[in-house]
Scaffold this motif. Structure first.
Motif, PDB file in Angstrom:
ATOM      1  N   UNK A   1       0.851  -1.187   0.000  1.00  0.00           N
ATOM      2  CA  UNK A   1       0.000   0.000   0.000  1.00  0.00           C
ATOM      3  C   UNK A   1       0.889   1.239   0.000  1.00  0.00           C
ATOM      4  N   UNK A   2       0.367   2.365  -0.489  1.00  0.00           N
ATOM      5  CA  UNK A   2       1.151   3.606  -0.444  1.00  0.00           C
ATOM      6  C   UNK A   2       1.306   4.090   0.995  1.00  0.00           C
ATOM      7  N   UNK A   3       2.461   4.645   1.287  1.00  0.00           N
ATOM      8  CA  UNK A   3       2.723   5.197   2.612  1.00  0.00           C
ATOM      9  C   UNK A   3       3.831   6.234   2.467  1.00  0.00           C
ATOM     10  N   UNK A   4       4.352   6.702   3.580  1.00  0.00           N
ATOM     11  CA  UNK A   4       5.438   7.680   3.560  1.00  0.00           C
ATOM     12  C   UNK A   4       6.589   7.183   4.417  1.00  0.00           C
ATOM     13  N   UNK A   5       7.816   7.525   4.000  1.00  0.00           N
ATOM     14  CA  UNK A   5       8.958   7.130   4.802  1.00  0.00           C
ATOM     15  C   UNK A   5       9.098   8.054   6.010  1.00  0.00           C
ATOM     16  N   UNK A   6      10.157   7.854   6.780  1.00  0.00           N
ATOM     17  CA  UNK A   6      10.319   8.596   8.034  1.00  0.00           C
ATOM     18  C   UNK A   6      10.470  10.098   7.830  1.00  0.00           C
ATOM     19  N   UNK A   7      10.823  10.499   6.601  1.00  0.00           N
ATOM     20  CA  UNK A   7      10.991  11.921   6.307  1.00  0.00           C
ATOM     21  C   UNK A   7       9.852  12.473   5.470  1.00  0.00           C
TER      22      UNK A   7
ATOM     23  N   UNK B   1       4.044   6.873   8.565  1.00  0.00           N
ATOM     24  CA  UNK B   1       3.885   5.913   7.479  1.00  0.00           C
ATOM     25  C   UNK B   1       3.533   4.520   7.960  1.00  0.00           C
ATOM     26  N   UNK B   2       4.009   4.155   9.141  1.00  0.00           N
ATOM     27  CA  UNK B   2       3.652   2.846   9.705  1.00  0.00           C
ATOM     28  C   UNK B   2       2.159   2.811   9.997  1.00  0.00           C
ATOM     29  N   UNK B   3       1.645   3.929  10.515  1.00  0.00           N
ATOM     30  CA  UNK B   3       0.210   4.017  10.769  1.00  0.00           C
ATOM     31  C   UNK B   3      -0.603   3.918   9.491  1.00  0.00           C
ATOM     32  N   UNK B   4      -0.061   4.455   8.399  1.00  0.00           N
ATOM     33  CA  UNK B   4      -0.768   4.357   7.118  1.00  0.00           C
ATOM     34  C   UNK B   4      -0.888   2.900   6.672  1.00  0.00           C
ATOM     35  N   UNK B   5       0.159   2.118   6.883  1.00  0.00           N
ATOM     36  CA  UNK B   5       0.079   0.694   6.543  1.00  0.00           C
ATOM     37  C   UNK B   5      -0.870  -0.042   7.477  1.00  0.00           C
ATOM     38  N   UNK B   6      -0.911   0.385   8.743  1.00  0.00           N
ATOM     39  CA  UNK B   6      -1.870  -0.217   9.677  1.00  0.00           C
ATOM     40  C   UNK B   6      -3.299   0.061   9.236  1.00  0.00           C
ATOM     41  N   UNK B   7      -3.549   1.265   8.735  1.00  0.00           N
ATOM     42  CA  UNK B   7      -4.878   1.600   8.212  1.00  0.00           C
ATOM     43  C   UNK B   7      -5.216   0.694   7.029  1.00  0.00           C
ATOM     44  N   UNK B   8      -4.229   0.448   6.153  1.00  0.00           N
ATOM     45  CA  UNK B   8      -4.462  -0.440   5.007  1.00  0.00           C
ATOM     46  C   UNK B   8      -4.831  -1.849   5.483  1.00  0.00           C
TER      47      UNK B   8
ATOM     48  N   UNK C   1      -3.768   6.885  12.790  1.00  0.00           N
ATOM     49  CA  UNK C   1      -4.999   6.180  13.150  1.00  0.00           C
ATOM     50  C   UNK C   1      -6.082   7.121  13.654  1.00  0.00           C
ATOM     51  N   UNK C   2      -5.712   8.387  13.875  1.00  0.00           N
ATOM     52  CA  UNK C   2      -6.712   9.363  14.289  1.00  0.00           C
ATOM     53  C   UNK C   2      -6.501  10.015  15.624  1.00  0.00           C
ATOM     54  N   UNK C   3      -5.452   9.661  16.367  1.00  0.00           N
ATOM     55  CA  UNK C   3      -5.207  10.257  17.683  1.00  0.00           C
ATOM     56  C   UNK C   3      -4.611  11.654  17.553  1.00  0.00           C
ATOM     57  N   UNK C   4      -4.760  12.453  18.620  1.00  0.00           N
ATOM     58  CA  UNK C   4      -4.144  13.774  18.688  1.00  0.00           C
ATOM     59  C   UNK C   4      -3.326  13.863  19.966  1.00  0.00           C
ATOM     60  N   UNK C   5      -2.295  14.710  19.923  1.00  0.00           N
ATOM     61  CA  UNK C   5      -1.415  14.923  21.067  1.00  0.00           C
ATOM     62  C   UNK C   5      -1.353  16.418  21.351  1.00  0.00           C
ATOM     63  N   UNK C   6      -2.375  16.956  22.008  1.00  0.00           N
ATOM     64  CA  UNK C   6      -2.417  18.407  22.232  1.00  0.00           C
ATOM     65  C   UNK C   6      -1.486  18.840  23.360  1.00  0.00           C
ATOM     66  N   UNK C   7      -0.912  20.041  23.211  1.00  0.00           N
ATOM     67  CA  UNK C   7      -0.132  20.606  24.305  1.00  0.00           C
ATOM     68  C   UNK C   7      -1.071  21.291  25.284  1.00  0.00           C
ATOM     69  N   UNK C   8      -0.503  21.988  26.259  1.00  0.00           N
ATOM     70  CA  UNK C   8      -1.327  22.599  27.303  1.00  0.00           C
ATOM     71  C   UNK C   8      -2.286  23.629  26.735  1.00  0.00           C
ATOM     72  N   UNK C   9      -1.943  24.202  25.562  1.00  0.00           N
ATOM     73  CA  UNK C   9      -2.817  25.194  24.938  1.00  0.00           C
ATOM     74  C   UNK C   9      -3.810  24.592  23.973  1.00  0.00           C
ATOM     75  N   UNK C  10      -3.824  23.280  23.880  1.00  0.00           N
ATOM     76  CA  UNK C  10      -4.770  22.618  22.988  1.00  0.00           C
ATOM     77  C   UNK C  10      -4.274  22.471  21.563  1.00  0.00           C
TER      78      UNK C  10
END
Length: 402
Positions: A75-81, A135-142, A171-180
């Protein structure tokens, strides 16, 4: 002289010699070496059993595709960069028996290095503070789109030390800082995540079974943690390491902010830049030693039950080899009557350390002062010759019974 009334049984169970020789090719070279040595000694051709292994890193996908009869897909994905590529994965379309749930499930196999492996970014300087596991998450979605109900994620050999945040964000998660505000991708994101927002994860991502095949047992933080233990091989300078350690501390704070969650010191949580740190609490993932899983899949214990000798090995045989790697799995599965010998590109353990680890000996394939490029170029021939040398020692004093 010890009479040799039957051919010796030799199991050839190496890991890959990273960057030069896949495990299957290393096993073939070992087989050629011991057979040639036996012929020169006038011994009957040994019974050789090829059992190429992996530890959750490079080569694990191929080993499990064969052992489990899974179908290879991509499946299409992206490398670490962030550059586009295609990554492989495997899925058991007809389902596979799962002893844990007691029924048949659709099992997926995903090797993280297919998306973000170090070789795919070798054309540029390593960027440990911005590389991402998205990109690993993109393959997990596939895999999830293909109907996988159980995903085995093999995480060794990955470039980005981002604590798995990129994977979860795909996969859809977010990592908000203290300001959201959402934190930028990579392993050097400034600021502390106030929380990890997982409600956006689709039910299919959290409802299935996740297992993480780790190639090391390091915790997330500390002297053996993700930043200290593996930062340099991901390209981190001492200054980068300090930033990474701070970012992992922030991530650990976010994980601990979730009720009842404290996975920071779990063995294996520091593997692949800390990827399991978020997958364990938020996907319910289970960390399993990759080498043990592959050894079980290929039936290593049964192959070794009546073996006279087993040859194993990897690129560098050092202290990390005894912390969940292939060599340790071979030792654990070998009966006391079976000698275990390691063949490696380089050996960095003393004879006492090798024997204390349960091996008879360890040999380097280097024939003398040579460069790494020369070892890589001639790896197959050098492994074959080293295996022949081992057979010469093991077979010394044995005569063929008339």
């Amino acid at each position: 002289m010890t009479p040799l009334s039957r051919p010796l049984k030799i199991v050839l169970a190496p890991d890959s010699l990273k960057g030069s020789l896949p495990a299957a090719e290393a096993a073939l070279a070992m087989s050629a070496g011991v057979r040639a040595a036996a012929a020169r000694l006038g011994h009957p051709a040994p019974v050789t059993v090829l059992a190429p292994l992996a530890d959750g890193g490079e080569g694990t996908l191929d080993a499990l595709l064969a052992a489990w009869g899974a179908e290879p897909r991509s499946a299409p994905c992206h490398d670490a960069l962030g550059r586009e590529r295609r990554g492989r994965y495997g899925i058991s379309v007809a389902g596979a028996a799962d002893p844990v749930v007691g029924t048949t499930v659709v099992r997926g196999v995903l090797e993280a290095a297919e998306a973000n492996g170090l070789p795919f970014v070798a054309d540029l300087p390593l960027q440990p503070l911005t590389a991402t596991s998205h990109g690993v998450g993109e393959l997990a979605v596939a895999l999830l789109d293909d109907g996988a109900e159980e995903i085995l994620l093999c995480i060794g050999g990955a470039a980005p030390p981002d604590g798995g945040t990129g994977l979860l964000s795909a996969l859809g998660a977010r990592f908000p800082d203290a300001g959201g505000r959402g934190l930028p991708p990579g392993g050097g994101a400034p600021g502390s995540p106030a929380s990890i927002d997982v409600p956006r994860l689709p039910p299919r991502a959290t409802g299935g079974r996740w297992r993480i095949a780790a190639d090391v047992d390091n915790p997330l933080r500390g002297t053996r943690g993700a930043a200290a233990g593996f930062g340099p091989q991901k390209g981190a300078t001492p200054a980068d390491g300090a930033v990474r350690a701070a970012a992992l501390a922030y991530l650990a704070g976010g994980v601990r902010a979730s009720p009842g969650v404290d996975r920071v010191q779990v063995p294996g949580a520091g593997a692949a830049g800390g990827t399991p740190a978020v997958l364990v609490p938020f996907l319910g993932a289970e960390i399993v030693p990759g080498s043990t899983l592959v050894a079980d899949a290929v039936g290593l214990a049964a192959a070794l039950a009546d073996a006279d000798l087993v040859l194993t090995g990897e690129g560098s045989f050092d202290s990390q080899s005894l912390g969940g790697k292939v060599v340790q799995a071979v030792v654990e599965n070998a009966p006391g009557s079976c000698a275990v010998v390691a063949i490696a590109g380089r050996v960095q353990l003393t004879a006492a350390e090798v024997q204390d680890a349960g091996l008879a000996a360890a040999f380097s394939i280097a024939p003398g002062p040579v460069t790494l490029d020369e070892l890589i170029l001639d790896a197959a021939a050098l492994v074959e010759d080293a295996a022949a040398q081992v057979y010469g020692v093991f077979g010394a004093g044995r005569t063929v019974r008339g």
